[in-house]
Scaffold this motif. Structure first.
Motif, PDB file in Angstrom:
ATOM      1  N   MET A   1       8.436  18.012  29.028  1.00 32.95           N
ATOM      2  CA  MET A   1       8.389  19.451  28.835  1.00 32.95           C
ATOM      3  C   MET A   1       9.783  19.998  28.578  1.00 32.95           C
ATOM      4  O   MET A   1      10.773  19.387  28.911  1.00 32.95           O
ATOM      5  CB  MET A   1       7.794  20.116  30.083  1.00 32.95           C
ATOM      6  N   SER A   2       9.827  21.155  28.054  1.00 34.54           N
ATOM      7  CA  SER A   2      11.087  21.805  27.728  1.00 34.54           C
ATOM      8  C   SER A   2      11.880  22.107  28.988  1.00 34.54           C
ATOM      9  O   SER A   2      11.326  22.418  30.025  1.00 34.54           O
ATOM     10  CB  SER A   2      10.788  23.093  26.958  1.00 34.54           C
ATOM     11  N   GLU A   3      13.184  22.051  28.870  1.00 35.15           N
ATOM     12  CA  GLU A   3      14.062  22.340  30.006  1.00 35.15           C
ATOM     13  C   GLU A   3      14.347  23.822  30.157  1.00 35.15           C
ATOM     14  O   GLU A   3      14.731  24.280  31.214  1.00 35.15           O
ATOM     15  CB  GLU A   3      15.380  21.563  29.862  1.00 35.15           C
ATOM     16  N   ALA A   4      14.195  24.595  29.090  1.00 33.71           N
ATOM     17  CA  ALA A   4      14.486  26.025  29.156  1.00 33.71           C
ATOM     18  C   ALA A   4      13.477  26.728  30.052  1.00 33.71           C
ATOM     19  O   ALA A   4      12.315  26.369  30.094  1.00 33.71           O
ATOM     20  CB  ALA A   4      14.450  26.632  27.758  1.00 33.71           C
ATOM     21  N   THR A   5      13.946  27.717  30.780  1.00 35.83           N
ATOM     22  CA  THR A   5      13.052  28.481  31.647  1.00 35.83           C
ATOM     23  C   THR A   5      13.162  29.955  31.293  1.00 35.83           C
ATOM     24  O   THR A   5      14.115  30.402  30.675  1.00 35.83           O
ATOM     25  CB  THR A   5      13.415  28.296  33.139  1.00 35.83           C
ATOM     26  N   GLY A   6      12.168  30.692  31.711  1.00 36.66           N
ATOM     27  CA  GLY A   6      12.152  32.126  31.486  1.00 36.66           C
ATOM     28  C   GLY A   6      11.321  32.776  32.563  1.00 36.66           C
ATOM     29  O   GLY A   6      10.627  32.110  33.325  1.00 36.66           O
ATOM     30  N   LYS A   7      11.397  34.070  32.627  1.00 35.27           N
ATOM     31  CA  LYS A   7      10.630  34.804  33.618  1.00 35.27           C
ATOM     32  C   LYS A   7       9.428  35.431  32.929  1.00 35.27           C
ATOM     33  O   LYS A   7       9.566  36.098  31.906  1.00 35.27           O
ATOM     34  CB  LYS A   7      11.508  35.890  34.244  1.00 35.27           C
ATOM     35  N   TYR A   8       8.240  35.170  33.475  1.00 38.57           N
ATOM     36  CA  TYR A   8       7.002  35.659  32.898  1.00 38.57           C
ATOM     37  C   TYR A   8       6.187  36.322  33.991  1.00 38.57           C
ATOM     38  O   TYR A   8       6.366  36.052  35.166  1.00 38.57           O
ATOM     39  CB  TYR A   8       6.212  34.505  32.270  1.00 38.57           C
ATOM     40  N   SER A   9       5.256  37.162  33.584  1.00 34.89           N
ATOM     41  CA  SER A   9       4.434  37.831  34.584  1.00 34.89           C
ATOM     42  C   SER A   9       2.976  37.451  34.394  1.00 34.89           C
ATOM     43  O   SER A   9       2.558  37.029  33.319  1.00 34.89           O
ATOM     44  CB  SER A   9       4.607  39.348  34.488  1.00 34.89           C
ATOM     45  N   MET A  10       2.212  37.580  35.475  1.00 37.41           N
ATOM     46  CA  MET A  10       0.779  37.348  35.454  1.00 37.41           C
ATOM     47  C   MET A  10       0.165  38.200  36.554  1.00 37.41           C
ATOM     48  O   MET A  10       0.884  38.683  37.433  1.00 37.41           O
ATOM     49  CB  MET A  10       0.464  35.863  35.665  1.00 37.41           C
ATOM     50  N   PRO A  11      -1.135  38.404  36.505  1.00 41.20           N
ATOM     51  CA  PRO A  11      -1.772  39.196  37.561  1.00 41.20           C
ATOM     52  C   PRO A  11      -1.468  38.616  38.946  1.00 41.20           C
ATOM     53  O   PRO A  11      -1.459  37.393  39.133  1.00 41.20           O
ATOM     54  CB  PRO A  11      -3.258  39.100  37.227  1.00 41.20           C
ATOM     55  N   ARG A  12      -1.221  39.482  39.893  1.00 43.59           N
ATOM     56  CA  ARG A  12      -0.817  39.067  41.237  1.00 43.59           C
ATOM     57  C   ARG A  12      -1.831  38.129  41.885  1.00 43.59           C
ATOM     58  O   ARG A  12      -1.455  37.129  42.499  1.00 43.59           O
ATOM     59  CB  ARG A  12      -0.583  40.289  42.119  1.00 43.59           C
ATOM     60  N   ASP A  13      -3.128  38.422  41.755  1.00 44.72           N
ATOM     61  CA  ASP A  13      -4.123  37.570  42.412  1.00 44.72           C
ATOM     62  C   ASP A  13      -4.125  36.154  41.845  1.00 44.72           C
ATOM     63  O   ASP A  13      -4.276  35.182  42.587  1.00 44.72           O
ATOM     64  CB  ASP A  13      -5.523  38.192  42.337  1.00 44.72           C
ATOM     65  N   ILE A  14      -3.893  36.023  40.542  1.00 39.51           N
ATOM     66  CA  ILE A  14      -3.822  34.695  39.943  1.00 39.51           C
ATOM     67  C   ILE A  14      -2.564  33.972  40.416  1.00 39.51           C
ATOM     68  O   ILE A  14      -2.605  32.791  40.771  1.00 39.51           O
ATOM     69  CB  ILE A  14      -3.860  34.791  38.407  1.00 39.51           C
ATOM     70  N   ALA A  15      -1.453  34.688  40.462  1.00 41.02           N
ATOM     71  CA  ALA A  15      -0.199  34.085  40.929  1.00 41.02           C
ATOM     72  C   ALA A  15      -0.322  33.624  42.374  1.00 41.02           C
ATOM     73  O   ALA A  15       0.119  32.528  42.726  1.00 41.02           O
ATOM     74  CB  ALA A  15       0.949  35.073  40.781  1.00 41.02           C
ATOM     75  N   GLU A  16      -0.948  34.423  43.206  1.00 39.25           N
ATOM     76  CA  GLU A  16      -1.114  34.049  44.621  1.00 39.25           C
ATOM     77  C   GLU A  16      -2.026  32.838  44.772  1.00 39.25           C
ATOM     78  O   GLU A  16      -1.755  31.942  45.574  1.00 39.25           O
ATOM     79  CB  GLU A  16      -1.640  35.240  45.414  1.00 39.25           C
ATOM     80  N   ALA A  17      -3.106  32.790  43.979  1.00 43.59           N
ATOM     81  CA  ALA A  17      -3.995  31.632  44.037  1.00 43.59           C
ATOM     82  C   ALA A  17      -3.278  30.366  43.573  1.00 43.59           C
ATOM     83  O   ALA A  17      -3.413  29.303  44.178  1.00 43.59           O
ATOM     84  CB  ALA A  17      -5.242  31.879  43.191  1.00 43.59           C
ATOM     85  N   ALA A  18      -2.486  30.481  42.511  1.00 43.44           N
ATOM     86  CA  ALA A  18      -1.728  29.336  42.020  1.00 43.44           C
ATOM     87  C   ALA A  18      -0.695  28.890  43.046  1.00 43.44           C
ATOM     88  O   ALA A  18      -0.524  27.693  43.294  1.00 43.44           O
ATOM     89  CB  ALA A  18      -1.045  29.680  40.696  1.00 43.44           C
ATOM     90  N   ARG A  19      -0.014  29.832  43.659  1.00 43.08           N
ATOM     91  CA  ARG A  19       0.991  29.490  44.666  1.00 43.08           C
ATOM     92  C   ARG A  19       0.346  28.786  45.861  1.00 43.08           C
ATOM     93  O   ARG A  19       0.886  27.814  46.389  1.00 43.08           O
ATOM     94  CB  ARG A  19       1.731  30.750  45.128  1.00 43.08           C
ATOM     95  N   ALA A  20      -0.852  29.227  46.244  1.00 46.60           N
ATOM     96  CA  ALA A  20      -1.558  28.613  47.378  1.00 46.60           C
ATOM     97  C   ALA A  20      -1.973  27.169  47.064  1.00 46.60           C
ATOM     98  O   ALA A  20      -2.075  26.349  47.968  1.00 46.60           O
ATOM     99  CB  ALA A  20      -2.785  29.447  47.738  1.00 46.60           C
TER     100      ALA A  20
END
Length: 84
Positions: A1-20
């Protein structure tokens, strides 16, 4: 995968589920893997559309025949692996 990173947004509930669910590999790796899988699916859908445009639609019966064939081949491989 690419080494470059960036900041992106997504719905909070999806982000929380992914983090869990991200486990020891971490949130970024979990999200990157999910996006990579989606890109693979998109690419496959594009290939299917091109093939169907050229050769016609694939029927449910044809799909089931291929699934049955894959199941049979997997069983054969498993049986062969056990006897080696």
């Amino acid at each position: 995968m690419s080494e470059a990173t960036g900041k992106y947004s997504m719905p909070r509930d999806i982000a929380e589920a992914a983090r869990a669910r991200s486990g020891p590999s971490g949130f970024s790796a979990y999200v990157a893997a999910a996006v990579a899988r989606q890109i693979e699916r998109d690419n496959l859908n594009e290939l299917i559309a091109v093939a169907e445009a050229e050769h016609g639609l694939v029927t449910d019966e044809e799909i089931q025949q291929k699934r049955d064939e894959l199941t049979r081949l997997r069983r054969e491989q498993a049986t062969g692996a056990d006897s080696v």
